[in-house]
Write a protein that holds these residues in place. Structure first.
Motif, PDB file in Angstrom:
ATOM      1  N   TRP A  44      42.274 -42.166   2.099  1.00 41.95           N
ATOM      2  CA  TRP A  44      43.320 -42.992   2.453  1.00 41.95           C
ATOM      3  C   TRP A  44      42.960 -43.544   3.867  1.00 41.95           C
ATOM      4  N   HIS A  45      42.649 -42.671   4.710  1.00 43.35           N
ATOM      5  CA  HIS A  45      42.444 -42.856   6.054  1.00 43.35           C
ATOM      6  C   HIS A  45      41.287 -44.037   6.387  1.00 43.35           C
ATOM      7  N   LEU A  46      40.042 -43.751   5.773  1.00 47.81           N
ATOM      8  CA  LEU A  46      39.033 -44.651   5.841  1.00 47.81           C
ATOM      9  C   LEU A  46      39.080 -45.980   5.190  1.00 47.81           C
ATOM     10  N   ALA A  47      40.238 -46.143   4.462  1.00 53.11           N
ATOM     11  CA  ALA A  47      40.449 -47.250   3.605  1.00 53.11           C
ATOM     12  C   ALA A  47      41.460 -48.203   4.390  1.00 53.11           C
ATOM     13  N   THR A  48      42.165 -47.472   5.183  1.00 55.82           N
ATOM     14  CA  THR A  48      43.138 -48.274   5.864  1.00 55.82           C
ATOM     15  C   THR A  48      43.078 -48.451   7.610  1.00 55.82           C
ATOM     16  N   THR A  49      42.201 -47.655   8.060  1.00 51.93           N
ATOM     17  CA  THR A  49      42.086 -47.599   9.782  1.00 51.93           C
ATOM     18  C   THR A  49      41.042 -48.466   9.849  1.00 51.93           C
ATOM     19  N   GLY A  50      41.176 -49.215  11.069  1.00 52.85           N
ATOM     20  CA  GLY A  50      40.491 -50.371  11.595  1.00 52.85           C
ATOM     21  C   GLY A  50      40.563 -51.601  10.789  1.00 52.85           C
ATOM     22  N   GLU A  51      41.743 -51.702   9.758  1.00 53.53           N
ATOM     23  CA  GLU A  51      41.905 -53.142   9.302  1.00 53.53           C
ATOM     24  C   GLU A  51      42.887 -53.905  10.505  1.00 53.53           C
ATOM     25  N   PRO A  59      47.725 -43.058   7.271  1.00 55.49           N
ATOM     26  CA  PRO A  59      48.469 -41.806   7.328  1.00 55.49           C
ATOM     27  C   PRO A  59      49.041 -41.666   8.645  1.00 55.49           C
ATOM     28  N   SER A  60      48.603 -42.163   9.887  1.00 51.76           N
ATOM     29  CA  SER A  60      49.184 -41.709  11.011  1.00 51.76           C
ATOM     30  C   SER A  60      50.440 -42.576  10.933  1.00 51.76           C
ATOM     31  N   ALA A  61      50.676 -44.030  10.487  1.00 54.25           N
ATOM     32  CA  ALA A  61      51.972 -44.694  10.573  1.00 54.25           C
ATOM     33  C   ALA A  61      52.928 -43.996   9.760  1.00 54.25           C
ATOM     34  N   VAL A  62      52.480 -43.367   8.494  1.00 55.86           N
ATOM     35  CA  VAL A  62      53.394 -42.744   7.621  1.00 55.86           C
ATOM     36  C   VAL A  62      53.899 -41.552   8.408  1.00 55.86           C
ATOM     37  N   ALA A  63      53.054 -40.861   8.899  1.00 59.00           N
ATOM     38  CA  ALA A  63      53.171 -39.593   9.549  1.00 59.00           C
ATOM     39  C   ALA A  63      54.458 -39.725  10.545  1.00 59.00           C
TER      40      ALA A  63
END
Length: 282
Positions: A44-51, A59-63
Motif C-alpha cells: 500500500w505504501h509503495l503504491a501510494t507514496t510519491g504520487e 498509510p501515513s495519511a490514514v494514520a
C-alpha cells in the motif's frame, strides 16, 4: 569353511528434530500473524507514496486521520475526537441485535432440529426468507421501525439470526442417536434430554454459529447505520464517503475490523472454557 552369519543391521534411528527457540516461543503466533498485514502495508505504501494525486490515501495519511479521529487536535473538524462515541454506538447496536438473534435462534434451532412437527412448520418459511439479502430489508425496516437505531438493530438481528439458527439445527441433527438411548436407559426423560444430551452435544456447532453470527453482525452494521443515525462507525463511513474523505472511510473500516476481531476472540475464549471437554472444541 566357516560361514559368517548374515546379520541385518537395523537402520540408525532418526534423531528427534530439535525445536527451535522461536517455535517454542510465545511470540511465534503474533509474529506470524503480523507478516501478511505488514506485507500489505508495504505494498500500500509503495503504491501510494510519491504520487502527485491519488484517490487512495497513503498509510501515513490514514494514520494521521485515525489519530485525529480518536484524539483530535489535527484538523479540528466534524470528525475530530469522535471515534469513541461512534465505537460505543456501533457496539451497542451490534451486540443488541446479536443477543436478540441468539435469544430467538437458539431455542428455535433446538426445537427445529429435535422436533419434527416444529421443523415441518417453520423450516419452509425460513428457507424462503433466508436468501433475501439484508439490504432488501432496509426500506421495510425504516417503514416499520422508523429512522433511527431500532432499524439498525433489526438489520443486525437479521444478519446474525440465520448463522446461529442453521448451525444450531446442524448441531442438534448431528447428535449421535446412541446418546439418546443411553440417556433413556439411565432414566433421563425426553424433556430433560434437551439440557442433558442435546445442548452439550450440539455446543461445538452452536459456538461456530455464534462466531459466524457475530461476524455477520459487524458486516451488517454499515448497512444498519444507513437508516438515518448520526453516530456510529457505519454513519461516519457514509458521511465521509459523501464528503470524499477516503481516509476517514478507511479509518472506519479499520475500527470495524478491530472491533470484530476482539469480538471473535471473546467468543473463542468463552468457547474454549465451555468446550474444554470436547476434542473438537474451538
Amino acid at each position: 569353511m566357516s560361514i559368517a552369519a548374515d546379520r541385518t543391521i537395523p537402520p540408525a534411528a532418526a534423531a528427534p528434530r530439535r525445536q527451535s527457540a522461536f517455535e517454542g516461543s510465545r511470540l511465534r503466533e503474533p509474529v506470524l500473524a503480523l507478516i501478511l498485514p505488514l506485507l500489505l502495508l508495504a505494498a500500500w505504501h509503495l503504491a501510494t507514496t510519491g504520487e502527485g494525486y491519488s484517490l487512495i490515501p497513503s498509510p501515513s495519511a490514514v494514520a494521521i486521520a485515525f489519530y485525529d479521529l480518536a484524539v483530535g487536535g489535527v484538523r479540528n473538524d466534524f470528525f475530530s475526537g469522535t471515534l469513541l462515541n461512534h465505537v460505543i454506538a456501533s457496539v451497542s447496536r451490534v451486540y443488541g441485535g446479536f443477543f436478540l438473534a441468539v435469544i430467538v435462534a437458539l431455542p428455535l434451532g433446538l426445537m427445529i432440529g429435535r422436533i419434527a412437527t416444529v421443523r415441518q412448520m417453520f423450516d419452509p418459511m425460513l428457507q424462503i426468507l433466508r436468501p433475501i439479502p439484508v439490504t432488501a430489508w432496509l426500506p421495510l425496516a425504516m417503514i416499520i421501525f422508523g429512522i433511527g437505531p431500532t432499524s439498525a438493530i433489526f438489520l443486525v438481528f437479521l444478519g446474525a439470526f440465520y448463522p446461529v439458527l442453521i448451525n444450531t439445527v446442524f448441531g442438534v441433527r448431528s447428535v449421535e442417536p446412541r446418546l439418546f438411548e443411553a440417556a433413556s436407559m439411565l432414566g433421563c426423560t425426553p424433556s430433560a434430554q434437551f439440557t442433558k444430551v442435546v445442548l452439550p452435544a450440539a455446543l461445538p456447532a452452536i459456538f461456530t454459529g455464534l462466531r459466524l453470527g457475530l461476524g455477520f453482525a459487524w458486516m451488517i452494521i454499515v448497512i444498519g447505520e444507513m437508516t438515518g443515525v448520526s453516530v456510529g462507525l457505519g454513519a461516519i463511513i457514509m458521511e465521509a464517503r459523501q464528503l470524499s474523505r477516503t481516509e476517514i472511510v478507511i479509518c472506519g473500516m479499520i475500527a470495524i475490523g478491530v472491533a470484530g476481531f476482539i469480538s471473535d476472540r471473546i467468543i473463542l475464549m468463552i468457547g474454549r472454557k465451555l468446550l474444554s471437554w470436547s476434542p473438537n472444541h474451538v
